[in-house]
Design a protein around this motif. Structure first.
Motif, mmCIF file in Angstrom:
data_model
loop_
_atom_site.group_PDB
_atom_site.id
_atom_site.type_symbol
_atom_site.label_atom_id
_atom_site.label_comp_id
_atom_site.label_asym_id
_atom_site.label_seq_id
_atom_site.Cartn_x
_atom_site.Cartn_y
_atom_site.Cartn_z
ATOM 1 N N LYS A 48 0.827 -1.219 0.000
ATOM 2 C CA LYS A 48 0.000 0.000 0.000
ATOM 3 C C LYS A 48 0.853 1.257 0.000
ATOM 4 O O LYS A 48 0.645 2.157 -0.805
ATOM 5 N N SER A 49 1.812 1.314 0.923
ATOM 6 C CA SER A 49 2.626 2.536 1.013
ATOM 7 C C SER A 49 3.406 2.746 -0.275
ATOM 8 O O SER A 49 3.553 3.881 -0.749
ATOM 9 N N SER A 50 3.895 1.664 -0.843
ATOM 10 C CA SER A 50 4.630 1.791 -2.101
ATOM 11 C C SER A 50 3.713 2.258 -3.222
ATOM 12 O O SER A 50 4.123 3.057 -4.075
ATOM 13 N N LEU A 171 -3.285 9.610 2.939
ATOM 14 C CA LEU A 171 -3.340 9.370 4.383
ATOM 15 C C LEU A 171 -3.139 7.882 4.640
ATOM 16 O O LEU A 171 -4.074 7.084 4.624
ATOM 17 N N ASP A 172 -1.866 7.529 4.845
ATOM 18 C CA ASP A 172 -1.485 6.117 4.980
ATOM 19 C C ASP A 172 -1.772 5.638 6.405
ATOM 20 O O ASP A 172 -1.719 6.429 7.348
ATOM 21 N N GLU A 173 -2.057 4.342 6.540
ATOM 22 C CA GLU A 173 -2.327 3.747 7.868
ATOM 23 C C GLU A 173 -3.484 4.453 8.561
ATOM 24 O O GLU A 173 -3.425 4.727 9.762
ATOM 25 N N PHE A 174 -4.518 4.709 7.800
ATOM 26 C CA PHE A 174 -5.614 5.509 8.347
ATOM 27 C C PHE A 174 -6.331 4.813 9.500
ATOM 28 O O PHE A 174 -6.972 5.469 10.326
HETATM 29 MG MG LIG Z 1 2.616 0.691 4.700
#
Ligand SMILES: [Mg+2]
Ligand SMILES: Nc1ncnc2c1ncn2[C@@H]1O[C@H](COP(=O)(O)OP(=O)(O)O)[C@@H](O)[C@H]1O
Length: 387
Positions: A48-50, A171-174
């Motif tokens: 996801k982050s990538s 907004l990562d790791e929401f």
């Molecule tokens: Mg991540």
């Protein structure tokens, strides 16, 4: 320096980032045109982050488009929300326009003694002045911290207008802010409804945490964002990727071996890269240039060993006793319907149904189209099945 064949952990870009073409294109279009906000859902290690990082990278030359990235793990209060989001927007603006000084001015206002901060706030002018002023009133305990969240949203809107930019917040790791009360999400709802030049891409790894925000019918952001579930990487994507990386070091891999590599990792990107590293090590140890099934098996055993302590922590920290029994049973069965899991556990179906549903919402289990369940992280399942 020799080029790394695989990259394990952290954000990856091409050539280490593969197989997400369709979602990248769709999400980049949505970002470029501000079509809609999105929720990207996948278990941890699916990339996801990538994916977020590559959206940002692909759109870096897009005029008047700012894509600030925020990791919600940094946010535990409204004051954090204000500080982190405003700073992310300013920093993105500065790096895109090469205008300097705004972020520094904002930080100054957060830290400096009140009198000097007040002076600075007045000097800055514009929307940043506004948001700084609210912060100073909060510092003087003249307003509640919820006012900071409101001010942050007001700032996104007026900054975008003032600078004639479009903004897409990543907004990562929401799920980390799911514990906030409805106030924050109602603010989001209002913004999604009313503000034309700001969009949000949320990402998270727990449907359980995110369902009260997005997925339940009574959730504040229900149907406000387009949902996107990331799948594991496909076998041919994995095979092409692994072959290309190995070729750089003059290595090849047999068909059965690369199929096994895909099967053992379940196509989960992190494990593919990690197993890639270990398989290469095994090939070097045996001084072979053609990787076979046996090196993949060796590499996989080594991987389980390396992940041992992490899996152990996960196993004991995250699950109840009953959940552990369910996961372990399902790991053994591989794939099973609820009634078969129950039968194997010698309990009734209704005894376990709510725990199974919860495990599904935690993205530990998933269902196939025929209604049977399986453990999503098949490396974790293999670890559980170890004698
Ligand atoms: Mg991540
Ligand atoms: N599209 C991809 N192609 C190949 N490997 C990937 C891809 N996405 C992620 N990875 C691998 O998985 C690791 C974890 O990715 P990350 O984006 O941090 O996942 P998440 O945010 O979902 O936990 C990366 O460090 C990389 O090794």
């Amino acid at each position: 320096m020799k080029e790394a064949l695989f990259k394990v952990g952290g954000l990856v870009e091409p050539p280490y980032f593969v197989g997400r073409e369709a979602e990248l294109e769709r999400l980049c279009n949505d970002a470029r045109d501000l079509t809609q906000s999105n929720l990207i859902l996948a278990p941890r290690r699916f990339g996801k982050s990538s994916l977020l990082h590559n959206i940002k990278k692909q759109l870096q030359d897009e005029e008047q488009l700012l894509i600030p990235y925020v990791n919600c793990r940094e946010i535990t209060s409204y004051a954090d929300f204000h500080r982190v989001t405003v700073a992310a927007l300013l920093s993105e603006y500065e790096s895109k326009t090469r205008v300097a000084g705004l972020l520094e001015a904002f930080r100054f206002v957060l830290k400096e003694r009140v009198l000097r901060a007040v002076q600075r706030v007045e000097e800055i002018g514009g929307s940043l002045s506004e948001v700084g002023r609210v912060y100073l009133r909060f510092r003087e305990q003249e307003v509640e911290d919820t006012e900071l969240a409101r001010a942050a949203f007001r700032f996104f809107r007026s900054f975008a207008e003032e600078k004639s930019v479009r903004v897409v917040f990543l907004l990562d790791e929401f799920q980390e802010v799911a514990g906030f009360n409805g106030f924050l999400f109602n603010l989001f709802k209002k913004e999604l409804d009313e503000v034309p030049n700001v969009r949000y891409f949320f990402s998270g790894s727990s449907m359980r945490m995110l369902s009260s925000i997005f997925l339940r019918e009574d959730a504040p952001l229900y149907l406000m964002v387009s949902r996107h579930y990331m799948e594991p990487l496909r076998e041919n994507t994995v095979a092409d990727f692994v072959r290309q990386r190995l070729a750089i070091a003059g290595l090849a891999i047999t068909n059965p071996a690369v199929q096994l590599l895909h099967a053992l990792t379940g196509g989960i990107p992190y494990y593919i890269q990690k197993l890639g590293v270990l398989v290469v090590q095994s090939a070097f140890l045996r001084s072979t240039t053609k990787i076979t099934v046996s090196q993949v098996r060796d590499g996989f055993d080594a991987m389980l060993e390396e992940l041992d302590s992490e899996f152990e922590v996960r196993w004991f920290a995250r699950f109840s006793n009953q959940q552990r029994t369910i996961v372990k049973t399902l790991a053994q069965l591989g794939e099973a319907r609820m009634k078969d899991i129950a039968a194997e556990m010698r309990v009734q179906r209704y005894d376990i149904s709510s725990a199974v549903n919860r495990l599904r919402d935690m993205m530990i289990l998933a269902t196939k189209s025929d209604g049977s369940y399986y453990v999503i992280d098949c490396v974790f399942a293999a670890w559980l099945n170890k004698p």
